[in-house]
Write an enzyme that holds these catalytic residues in place. Structure first.
Site, short mmCIF file in Angstrom:
data_model
loop_
_atom_site.label_atom_id
_atom_site.label_comp_id
_atom_site.label_asym_id
_atom_site.label_seq_id
_atom_site.Cartn_x
_atom_site.Cartn_y
_atom_site.Cartn_z
N GLY A 16 5.72 -1.56 -5.10
CA GLY A 16 6.75 -0.51 -5.18
C GLY A 16 6.57 0.65 -4.22
N HIS A 113 12.58 -6.73 5.22
CA HIS A 113 11.76 -7.92 5.47
C HIS A 113 10.74 -7.60 6.56
CE1 HIS A 113 10.69 -12.12 5.83
NE2 HIS A 113 10.74 -11.97 7.14
C1 GRF Z 1 7.36 -4.85 1.89
O1 GRF Z 1 6.43 -4.92 2.92
C2 GRF Z 1 8.64 -5.54 2.26
O2 GRF Z 1 8.83 -5.68 3.61
C3 GRF Z 1 8.53 -6.90 1.63
O3 GRF Z 1 7.73 -6.74 0.50
C4 GRF Z 1 6.90 -5.60 0.66
C5 GRF Z 1 7.03 -4.79 -0.59
O4 GRF Z 1 6.11 -3.74 -0.63
N1 GRF Z 1 9.84 -7.44 1.39
P1 GRF Z 1 6.29 -2.63 -1.75
O5 GRF Z 1 6.30 -3.33 -3.10
O6 GRF Z 1 7.56 -1.90 -1.50
O7 GRF Z 1 5.07 -1.75 -1.62
#
Ligand code: GRF
Length: 217
Positions: A16, A113
């Site tokens: 998150g 992504h």
């Molecule tokens: C992010 O790096 C995003 O690009 C990918 O999943 C990761 C999530 O990280 N889709 P977080 O849970 O927001 O820290």
């Protein structure tokens, strides 16, 4: 809620970090919107605690409580509809959404992504980029369509890959960029500056190029 603010749902599966950046940007007024709910498909997602700390309603939908993906997504979609959300923000939601879900909210789902799409859709993007000998990697904010990681690109951020980098070094660099560009793109949407029309992303009345907004071109 102040007038003119959009209502957002953030979907997560884990840490998150991006959710936190969005919460902070709403709190500071950078995003003219309110996160009305956080949805997780994992009960132990740390992002749920972030939502609780921020006083945001949150719900967990577990796959094993449903007969199939379709039924699970229908339950989430009905819930989001009840919440009257204007925008669905996927922030590390690690489950592929069904076509019926995407069609129902077709012009208002954003995803982030960790690659320079169209390179490396799917999983394990860091390892793939490094094994290919790429000298740069990055992250992409895009609208979601029915094909995984293939919707209209809004904004990308690039980072270098140095020859002595470990995967964690590149992850750290990319994540730092994500915390900047995701709130920025969501703020554009909240201001009514960003739309998806005929499968293309439009910003300030202009269709964006295939790789999204490019400040230096
Ligand atoms: C992010 O790096 C995003 O690009 C990918 O999943 C990761 C999530 O990280 N889709 P977080 O849970 O927001 O820290």
């Amino acid at each position: 809620m102040k007038s003119g603010m959009i209502r957002m749902a953030v979907l997560i599966s884990g840490e998150g970090g991006n959710l936190q950046a969005l919460i902070d940007a709403c709190d500071s007024g950078k995003i003219n919107g309110e996160i009305v709910t956080v949805v997780s498909n994992k009960a132990d997602a740390y992002g749920l605690q972030r939502a609780q700390q921020a006083g945001i309603e949150n719900r967990t939908f577990l796959r094993n409580a449903y007969a199939d993906n379709q039924t699970m997504d229908l339950a989430i979609a009905d819930y989001l509809q009840q919440c009257k959300v204007d925008l669905i923000v996927l922030a590390g939601y690690m489950k592929i959404l069904t076509a019926a879900f995407i069609q129902r909210f077709s012009d208002r789902i954003l995803n982030i992504h960790p690659s320079l799409l169209p390179k490396y859709p799917g999983l394990d993007t860091y390892r793939r980029a490094m094994e290919a000998g790429d000298q740069q990697h990055g992250t992409t904010v895009h609208f979601v369509n029915e094909e995984v990681d293939a919707g209209a690109i809004v904004l990308q951020a690039k980072v270098p890959i140095f020859s002595d980098d470990q995967v964690e070094d590149v992850v750290e660099r990319v994540k730092a960029q994500e915390l900047q560009i995701y709130p920025l793109v969501v703020s554009w949407f909240a201001q009514g500056r960003l739309q998806l029309l005929d499968g293309k992303a439009w910003l300030d009345g202009e269709a964006l190029p295939p790789n999204g907004y490019a400040a230096d071109e």
